[in-house]
Design a protein around this motif. Structure first.
Motif, PDB file in Angstrom:
ATOM      1  N   PHE A 215      16.153 -14.910  -1.354  1.00 17.76           N
ATOM      2  CA  PHE A 215      15.819 -15.267  -2.734  1.00 17.76           C
ATOM      3  C   PHE A 215      15.924 -16.780  -2.954  1.00 17.76           C
ATOM      4  O   PHE A 215      15.040 -17.392  -3.554  1.00 17.76           O
ATOM      5  N   GLY A 216      16.993 -17.378  -2.458  1.00 18.01           N
ATOM      6  CA  GLY A 216      17.179 -18.821  -2.593  1.00 18.01           C
ATOM      7  C   GLY A 216      16.131 -19.605  -1.824  1.00 18.01           C
ATOM      8  O   GLY A 216      15.617 -20.612  -2.310  1.00 18.01           O
ATOM      9  N   GLY A 217      15.798 -19.129  -0.620  1.00 13.83           N
ATOM     10  CA  GLY A 217      14.744 -19.781   0.155  1.00 13.83           C
ATOM     11  C   GLY A 217      13.401 -19.713  -0.542  1.00 13.83           C
ATOM     12  O   GLY A 217      12.630 -20.678  -0.535  1.00 13.83           O
ATOM     13  N   ALA A 218      13.118 -18.580  -1.174  1.00 13.44           N
ATOM     14  CA  ALA A 218      11.864 -18.436  -1.920  1.00 13.44           C
ATOM     15  C   ALA A 218      11.811 -19.407  -3.093  1.00 13.44           C
ATOM     16  O   ALA A 218      10.772 -20.016  -3.370  1.00 13.44           O
ATOM     17  N   PHE A 219      12.926 -19.581  -3.778  1.00 12.95           N
ATOM     18  CA  PHE A 219      12.980 -20.527  -4.890  1.00 12.95           C
ATOM     19  C   PHE A 219      12.747 -21.953  -4.405  1.00 12.95           C
ATOM     20  O   PHE A 219      12.016 -22.718  -5.039  1.00 12.95           O
ATOM     21  N   VAL A 220      13.386 -22.325  -3.308  1.00 13.83           N
ATOM     22  CA  VAL A 220      13.234 -23.686  -2.780  1.00 13.83           C
ATOM     23  C   VAL A 220      11.799 -23.923  -2.336  1.00 13.83           C
ATOM     24  O   VAL A 220      11.209 -24.974  -2.631  1.00 13.83           O
ATOM     25  N   ILE A 221      11.211 -22.961  -1.649  1.00 12.95           N
ATOM     26  CA  ILE A 221       9.811 -23.102  -1.226  1.00 12.95           C
ATOM     27  C   ILE A 221       8.896 -23.195  -2.440  1.00 12.95           C
ATOM     28  O   ILE A 221       7.976 -24.010  -2.469  1.00 12.95           O
ATOM     29  N   TRP A 222       9.156 -22.368  -3.442  1.00 18.08           N
ATOM     30  CA  TRP A 222       8.357 -22.390  -4.672  1.00 18.08           C
ATOM     31  C   TRP A 222       8.439 -23.757  -5.352  1.00 18.08           C
ATOM     32  O   TRP A 222       7.444 -24.298  -5.816  1.00 18.08           O
ATOM     33  N   ALA A 223       9.631 -24.329  -5.385  1.00 22.03           N
ATOM     34  CA  ALA A 223       9.806 -25.642  -6.017  1.00 22.03           C
ATOM     35  C   ALA A 223       9.118 -26.743  -5.207  1.00 22.03           C
ATOM     36  O   ALA A 223       8.616 -27.712  -5.773  1.00 22.03           O
TER      37      ALA A 223
END
Length: 53
Positions: A40-48
């Protein structure tokens, strides 16, 4: 690093890694929760990173 998605993603990623390490040492629930939080955190960072504001 003014984007809130980067901060939230980074925190989830850090806590996820901590839980993964705790899960490898002890209870399996920590491992699975840590893996979910890290993803979930990796997805947020990639999204940002991909979609800048």
């Amino acid at each position: 690093m003014s984007d809130i998605r980067m901060v939230i993603g980074g925190l989830f990623l850090i806590y996820g890694v901590i839980l993964i390490v705790a899960g490898l040492v002890g209870a399996a629930v920590n491992l699975w929760t840590g893996l979910a939080m890290a993803v979930f955190g990796g997805a947020f960072v990639i999204w940002a990173r991909v979609k800048r504001v």
